[in-house]
Design a protein around this motif. Sequence first.
Motif, mmCIF file in Angstrom:
data_model
loop_
_atom_site.group_PDB
_atom_site.id
_atom_site.type_symbol
_atom_site.label_atom_id
_atom_site.label_comp_id
_atom_site.label_asym_id
_atom_site.label_seq_id
_atom_site.Cartn_x
_atom_site.Cartn_y
_atom_site.Cartn_z
ATOM 1 N N ASN A 9 -4.604 0.743 -16.395
ATOM 2 C CA ASN A 9 -5.832 1.200 -15.726
ATOM 3 C C ASN A 9 -7.083 0.830 -16.500
ATOM 4 N N HIS A 14 -3.777 -3.835 -7.467
ATOM 5 C CA HIS A 14 -2.578 -4.503 -6.956
ATOM 6 C C HIS A 14 -2.555 -4.560 -5.429
ATOM 7 N N THR A 15 -3.097 -3.556 -4.758
ATOM 8 C CA THR A 15 -3.033 -3.575 -3.286
ATOM 9 C C THR A 15 -4.138 -4.443 -2.673
ATOM 10 N N ASP A 33 -3.868 7.449 -6.862
ATOM 11 C CA ASP A 33 -5.186 6.942 -6.514
ATOM 12 C C ASP A 33 -5.854 6.421 -7.791
ATOM 13 N N SER A 34 -5.450 5.239 -8.240
ATOM 14 C CA SER A 34 -5.942 4.731 -9.525
ATOM 15 C C SER A 34 -6.497 3.321 -9.343
ATOM 16 N N TYR A 36 -3.807 0.899 -8.639
ATOM 17 C CA TYR A 36 -3.441 0.874 -7.218
ATOM 18 C C TYR A 36 -4.425 -0.005 -6.455
ATOM 19 N N GLU A 37 -5.708 0.233 -6.701
ATOM 20 C CA GLU A 37 -6.727 -0.551 -5.996
ATOM 21 C C GLU A 37 -6.536 -2.046 -6.289
ATOM 22 N N LYS A 78 3.822 5.342 -7.364
ATOM 23 C CA LYS A 78 3.821 4.829 -8.743
ATOM 24 C C LYS A 78 2.438 4.912 -9.381
ATOM 25 N N TYR A 79 1.403 4.546 -8.625
ATOM 26 C CA TYR A 79 0.067 4.436 -9.224
ATOM 27 C C TYR A 79 -0.912 5.524 -8.776
ATOM 28 N N LYS A 136 0.820 -1.224 0.000
ATOM 29 C CA LYS A 136 0.000 0.000 0.000
ATOM 30 C C LYS A 136 0.848 1.265 0.000
ATOM 31 N N PHE A 153 3.363 1.350 -3.506
ATOM 32 C CA PHE A 153 2.745 1.558 -4.822
ATOM 33 C C PHE A 153 2.105 2.937 -4.975
ATOM 34 N N LEU A 154 1.967 3.654 -3.874
ATOM 35 C CA LEU A 154 1.248 4.923 -3.959
ATOM 36 C C LEU A 154 1.925 5.938 -4.898
#
Length: 409
Positions: free
Chosen positions: A190, A85-86, A78-79, A82-83, A75-76, A69, A72-73
């Motif tokens: 995405n 992979h985490t 709020d996308s 991100y949702e 790198k990704y 969490k 990756f923030l």
Amino acid sequence: MNANARELAAGFDLENLTPEFYIDPYPTYRALREHAPVKRMPNGAYFLTRYDDLVGAYKSTKQFSSDKKREFLPKYGDSLLYEHHTTSLVFNDPPAHTRVRRLIMGALSPRAIAEMEPDLIALVDRLLDGLAAKGEVELIGDFAAAIPIQVIGNLLDVPMEEREPLRDWSLAILGALEPVIGPEAFARGNKAVQDFLAYLEILVERRRQKPGNAERDVLTRLIQGEDNGERLTSKELLHNCIFLLNAGHETTTNLIGNGLVALAGNPAQKKRLIEQPGLIKTAVEEILRFESSNQLGNRITTEPVELGGVALAAGTPVTLCIGAANRDPRQFPDPETFDVGRTPNRHLAFGTGAHQCAGMALARLEGAIAMARFLARFPDYALSGPPLRGGRARFRGFLKVPCEVGRMG
Ligand code: HEM
């Protein structure tokens, strides 16, 4: 040579790889193992290449967390990527990890996998018929990639006519895990998560209406697990289905593609395997070791850790280089030699410890059936042009492999 190796190790940066590295990363891995096995990179993350260090990190989930969490923030942002992979089990620690893993593992039991074998053989033979009819083929699209997509499609019971987009979604989502990605790969990743989620919502809704066989159908298991108080949220359910499709797809495609290319390039080993088909199991393990489909894993330290005399602060991102550990001479005699009969072969292609690949028995079965039947049918196959590499550091495989199988096969 030594000075070169030292320079290679000193200059190594996962965010700045050379074209030569993508073609053949092993000289760099060797240099790192010898001269900088716990290598600090310019961004402050560490890169591990020794077998024993990887085993230690994989086994200590307390010191080496899989939760991404924080990492990756940047790198990704709020996308959806991100949702996704985490939320995947692979990038979580217990208890979120344990809950999902238990549900998935039930559908991948030895019995469930043994039951898949007849369908798998029929699928492979159908594909081989198609290759024989063509003569001149493209091994990845025509064969290697077609197998896992159908197998995972079966596992989630995705209707045949709806499977076509799965491969591109999967490639786009996993492509976004490369160490550095441009805006295009980010947008593609995405969009793939978005489309995949939209599709799965429909599939899940249909399955809720009409549940499948929970012994075999992972989707039904995950839905019922959720209903039975296992507390899988609907997001967890959807993202872990996506993960499962992705986890079992490109990796297994690469196992089959890497295997057939490695055998074509090692005629003596190919001949040995054709003459002794009983070696197929050790051959699959050797392909997994020699050209690991998944070359890199990631962890983050939760407390100060000392590794090989290097002190890592809490919160340090660490890359575990499976491709390098699998050629560590301290673990594997003559590690640069491809030996289809190698035993023992305790490679780390599937990782080890709490997150060890949940689909490894299935991947092994797919690899063995695909390659054994291909070799039996086309013993004289030969590459008919240079194979095209995927150009990825994390997932090692080929995009296209032109091949002549002979029309009489
Ligand atoms: C040659 C093929 C494959 C390779 C090389 C491979 C490799 C791996 C590796 C290295 C991990 C551990 C990641 C980590 O600890 O950070 C992993 C995890 C996982 N793999 Fe595979 N895999 C393969 C095929 C499959 C297949 C066919 C499936 C499913 C049908 C699958 C499902 C999973 C799942 C669910 C996890 C997450 C396990 C967890 O976090 O507890 N894999 N795989």
